[in-house]
Design a protein around this motif. Structure first.
Motif, short mmCIF file in Angstrom:
data_model
loop_
_atom_site.label_atom_id
_atom_site.label_comp_id
_atom_site.label_asym_id
_atom_site.label_seq_id
_atom_site.Cartn_x
_atom_site.Cartn_y
_atom_site.Cartn_z
N ALA A 1 0.84 -1.04 0.05
CA ALA A 1 -0.02 -0.04 0.21
C ALA A 1 0.78 1.29 -0.09
CB ALA A 1 -0.96 -0.04 1.41
N GLY A 2 2.10 1.15 0.71
CA GLY A 2 2.72 2.53 0.73
C GLY A 2 3.52 2.77 -0.26
N LEU A 3 3.75 1.68 -1.03
CA LEU A 3 4.42 1.95 -2.54
C LEU A 3 3.36 2.62 -3.43
CD1 LEU A 3 6.54 -1.39 -2.85
CD2 LEU A 3 7.60 1.06 -2.46
N ALA A 4 2.36 1.96 -3.64
CA ALA A 4 1.47 2.30 -4.51
C ALA A 4 0.72 3.71 -4.24
CB ALA A 4 0.18 1.37 -4.56
N LEU B 1 -4.35 9.84 -3.04
CA LEU B 1 -5.77 10.11 -2.01
C LEU B 1 -6.66 8.88 -2.26
CD1 LEU B 1 -5.69 14.02 -2.32
CD2 LEU B 1 -4.62 12.67 -0.49
N TRP B 2 -6.85 8.72 -3.61
CA TRP B 2 -8.08 7.69 -3.62
C TRP B 2 -7.56 6.37 -3.10
CZ3 TRP B 2 -8.12 3.40 -7.18
CH2 TRP B 2 -9.28 2.82 -7.65
N LEU C 1 0.56 9.47 -5.32
CA LEU C 1 0.96 11.11 -4.70
C LEU C 1 1.92 11.73 -5.69
CD1 LEU C 1 0.79 10.45 -0.93
CD2 LEU C 1 -0.91 11.41 -2.27
N PHE C 2 2.91 10.91 -5.90
CA PHE C 2 3.96 11.63 -6.72
C PHE C 2 3.49 11.98 -8.14
CE2 PHE C 2 7.66 11.24 -9.63
CZ PHE C 2 8.44 12.33 -9.26
N LEU C 3 2.61 11.09 -8.77
CA LEU C 3 2.17 11.48 -10.10
C LEU C 3 0.97 12.58 -10.22
CD1 LEU C 3 1.85 7.71 -11.54
CD2 LEU C 3 3.49 9.52 -11.96
N LEU C 4 0.11 12.35 -9.59
CA LEU C 4 -0.98 13.41 -9.77
C LEU C 4 -1.78 13.80 -8.46
CD1 LEU C 4 -2.81 12.02 -12.83
CD2 LEU C 4 -1.40 14.09 -12.78
#
Length: 298
Positions: free
Chosen positions: A103-106, A119-120, A111-114
């Protein structure tokens, strides 16, 4: 209707009532981890790497233990002491670790991308740890379980998590101001340690109560055991099936109803009586024969 209405208030009430128990769990785990990390940090690069592993392990243990503690105190009393709570949570550490790392990686990538995808993901995976500790779901299964529970209540879950984040941020700022005159290393260390001890139990309370609220909103049978689907061994309808129903279905109302009262009643007494002696005798000459079925009476 919002199933999470009042969840922060309920969490705060439980926090105040069982503060000694919950804070003791967080304090002991944080303290032991901090001591081990400090000692390993003296051993150079390898020690620092091992210290990072210990910190992660302590985080996963704390998550599982606090969830188990909240599950324990929901009946209004403490049934498990600190050692028993840790022992009860230990079997779930590896599942908690696997789910947390994935979960942390995903979430980090999202968050880094968009930002929005991250947040979703935070929202739909909000209750993966309770699903593992309370329902004994596997690391992978917990993601699907959490998403099913959150479905339809995403904004409520997201709003609750935002409020928890704001509370955590305020506590961290206040502690930083309190230790402002200390050296940076001490200030950061004490602030992180104390905020972790104070906030971790509250976060565990909120997340666990969110889980229970969502399970309740999902209705009966949502606590983990889904009804087995029909399939092998399901009796089919067909041969020997009563009219109008499937296998084992009660027959229609009229099926098997007793016959009417006069069914099988003997015929009248004159039924089959021999005709009179003159029946069939030709009439006298000049008189017409009576019409069939009578004696000439109209």
């Amino acid at each position: 209707m919002n199933p999470l209405s009042g969840v922060l208030g309920e969490a705060w009430q439980l926090y105040r009532r069982f503060a000694a128990h919950l804070l003791a769990i967080a304090f002991v785990i944080y303290l032991v981890a901090a001591v081990i990390v400090a000692l390993l940090s003296l051993a150079g690069v390898i020690g620092s790497f091992l210290a990072l592993i210990v910190e992660l392990f302590a985080t996963f243990l704390l998550q599982a233990t606090l969830i188990k503690a909240v599950q324990d105190i929901r009946d209004g009393r403490v049934d498990l002491n600190l050692g028993e709570t840790v022992s009860a949570a230990t079997p779930y550490i590896w599942s908690v670790a696997g789910a947390s790392i994935l979960a942390g990686l995903a979430i980090t990538v999202g968050l880094f991308l968009l930002i929005v995808p991250g947040l979703w993901l935070i929202t739909i995976w909000a209750v993966i740890i309770p699903a593992i500790v309370i329902e004994r779901a596997g690391a992978i299964d917990s993601f699907g379980r959490s998403r099913r529970l959150v479905k339809g209540h995403g904004w409520h879950v997201f709003g609750t998590l935002v409020l928890v984040f704001i509370i955590q941020l305020v506590v961290s700022i206040v502690l930083s101001l309190i230790f402002l005159k200390l050296p940076m290393v001490w200030r950061n260390g004490l602030s992180t340690f104390i905020s972790g001890v104070l906030i971790s139990p509250f976060i565990a309370l909120v997340v666990t109560l969110i889980y229970y609220r969502l399970v309740g909103a999902a209705g009966p049978g949502a606590a983990g055991d889904a009804a087995a689907p029909g399939g092998y061994g399901t009796p089919p309808g067909g041969y020997g099936t009563p009219p109008g129903g499937g296998y084992g279905t009660p027959p229609p109302v009229g099926y098997g109803t007793p016959p009417p009262a006069d069914y099988g009643t003997p015929p009248p007494t004159d039924y089959g009586t021999p005709p009179p002696a003159d029946y069939g005798t030709p009439p006298p000459e000049g008189q017409d024969a009576p019409p069939p079925g009578g004696s000439g009476t109209p």
